[in-house]
Scaffold this motif. Sequence first.
Motif, short mmCIF file in Angstrom:
data_model
loop_
_atom_site.label_atom_id
_atom_site.label_comp_id
_atom_site.label_asym_id
_atom_site.label_seq_id
_atom_site.Cartn_x
_atom_site.Cartn_y
_atom_site.Cartn_z
N LYS A 172 -31.89 -28.33 -6.70
CA LYS A 172 -32.83 -29.39 -6.30
C LYS A 172 -32.45 -30.71 -6.98
CE LYS A 172 -35.38 -26.75 -3.79
NZ LYS A 172 -34.36 -25.69 -3.82
N PHE A 173 -32.10 -30.66 -8.23
CA PHE A 173 -31.73 -31.89 -8.94
C PHE A 173 -30.45 -32.49 -8.37
CE2 PHE A 173 -34.98 -30.71 -11.80
CZ PHE A 173 -35.25 -31.79 -12.63
N GLU A 174 -29.51 -31.63 -7.96
CA GLU A 174 -28.28 -32.14 -7.38
C GLU A 174 -28.53 -32.89 -6.08
OE1 GLU A 174 -25.53 -28.98 -6.89
OE2 GLU A 174 -25.17 -28.70 -9.05
N PHE A 184 -34.70 -40.62 -4.31
CA PHE A 184 -34.61 -39.91 -3.03
C PHE A 184 -35.96 -39.34 -2.62
CE2 PHE A 184 -33.92 -35.88 -0.74
CZ PHE A 184 -33.24 -36.36 0.37
N LEU A 185 -36.67 -38.74 -3.57
CA LEU A 185 -37.96 -38.11 -3.25
C LEU A 185 -39.02 -39.16 -2.92
CD1 LEU A 185 -39.55 -35.49 -3.00
CD2 LEU A 185 -40.08 -35.65 -5.44
N LEU A 186 -38.95 -40.31 -3.58
CA LEU A 186 -39.94 -41.35 -3.33
C LEU A 186 -39.82 -41.95 -1.94
CD1 LEU A 186 -39.98 -43.21 -6.78
CD2 LEU A 186 -41.68 -41.60 -5.88
N GLN A 187 -38.71 -41.70 -1.24
CA GLN A 187 -38.53 -42.18 0.12
C GLN A 187 -39.24 -41.29 1.13
OE1 GLN A 187 -34.31 -42.51 0.79
NE2 GLN A 187 -34.00 -43.95 -0.91
N MET A 237 -35.23 -16.28 -15.29
CA MET A 237 -35.03 -17.65 -15.73
C MET A 237 -33.66 -18.18 -15.32
SD MET A 237 -37.86 -18.53 -16.89
CE MET A 237 -37.28 -20.17 -17.31
N VAL A 238 -32.65 -17.33 -15.30
CA VAL A 238 -31.32 -17.76 -14.84
C VAL A 238 -31.38 -18.16 -13.37
CG1 VAL A 238 -28.98 -16.97 -14.35
CG2 VAL A 238 -30.02 -16.46 -16.55
N ASN A 239 -32.06 -17.35 -12.56
CA ASN A 239 -32.22 -17.69 -11.14
C ASN A 239 -32.99 -19.00 -10.97
OD1 ASN A 239 -30.85 -15.41 -10.37
ND2 ASN A 239 -32.68 -14.23 -9.85
N LYS A 240 -34.02 -19.17 -11.80
CA LYS A 240 -34.80 -20.39 -11.73
C LYS A 240 -33.97 -21.61 -12.14
CE LYS A 240 -38.32 -20.46 -10.62
NZ LYS A 240 -38.84 -20.74 -9.26
N TYR A 241 -33.08 -21.42 -13.08
CA TYR A 241 -32.19 -22.50 -13.50
C TYR A 241 -31.30 -22.96 -12.34
CZ TYR A 241 -28.07 -24.70 -15.60
OH TYR A 241 -27.04 -25.56 -15.87
N PHE A 242 -30.71 -22.00 -11.64
CA PHE A 242 -29.84 -22.37 -10.52
C PHE A 242 -30.65 -22.98 -9.37
CE2 PHE A 242 -26.93 -19.20 -12.45
CZ PHE A 242 -25.82 -20.01 -12.57
N GLU A 243 -31.87 -22.50 -9.17
CA GLU A 243 -32.71 -23.04 -8.12
C GLU A 243 -33.09 -24.48 -8.42
OE1 GLU A 243 -36.88 -22.01 -5.74
OE2 GLU A 243 -36.31 -20.89 -7.55
N TRP A 244 -33.55 -24.72 -9.63
CA TRP A 244 -33.90 -26.09 -10.02
C TRP A 244 -32.66 -26.99 -10.04
CZ3 TRP A 244 -38.15 -27.51 -13.99
CH2 TRP A 244 -39.37 -26.98 -13.57
N GLY A 245 -31.54 -26.44 -10.50
CA GLY A 245 -30.30 -27.22 -10.54
C GLY A 245 -29.90 -27.72 -9.17
#
Length: 260
Positions: free
Chosen positions: A117-119, A128-131, A107-115
Amino acid sequence: MSATAGLAVAHHRDYTGAKIGMWLFLFTEVLLFGALFLLYAVYRATHAEDFHHAATELDTLLGTINTVILLTSSLTMAVSIAAIHRGHKKFSLLCLALTIGFALWFMVNKYFEWGAKFEHGIYPNSDFLLQHSQGEILFFGLYFSMTGLHGLHVLIGAVVLFVVGIKIMKKPYETVEFDTVGVEELQGAKVAVVDGNDKRLWTSEPIDESVREVKLNFKFWPVRKRMRREDYVLLENSGLYWHLVDLIWIFLFPLFYLIT
């Protein structure tokens, strides 16, 4: 006055029913993720190029590390169950703690991975994604939905394993029940103390007419029950759930991270 006593186990558990119930629950989980996998297959077939391009944004190395983590956690979970079957409680708890640790690491790795993407502005309904193309939007929508739902299952599994570990740590004791009968019903009989398996622990001399009352005064200490496989059906069911969580990730990993 009073008279006889006995020791008996005061609980009953339907171990077979518990196992069947767990398998039925796992079947519903398979249906849930199966529907999502089917949805993924349909969208990927119609937007193959967009899915391929969007997958390049994912961190394959981190996904690989998480795969190794979950596979190792399945190993420690299996060893924990095998150890409890052999009566090695401490080693079983150690392996269970390692499994929980691997879950938190995942879950810690997933947090950094998702973080990350959000950045970069990559998250559902972001400007940005809707473009991007429709296929890429669908890819990341499925990515966050499916990996997020899986992550929720990982957290639930870790909590369940922690609760099971607490239960295993507690010392299980036999319960004691006392029954009484009148002396007139004991003429010519013997007062006996038996355990839950009807094994005679102590027997008095025959009671005759000269006996007016029978008093039993016991000092006893609860005795820990022998470890048995069926006493830890909760651990086994938790292990089944955890293996399902790992199996789902085995499908998620190549579908999202390796299609490039």
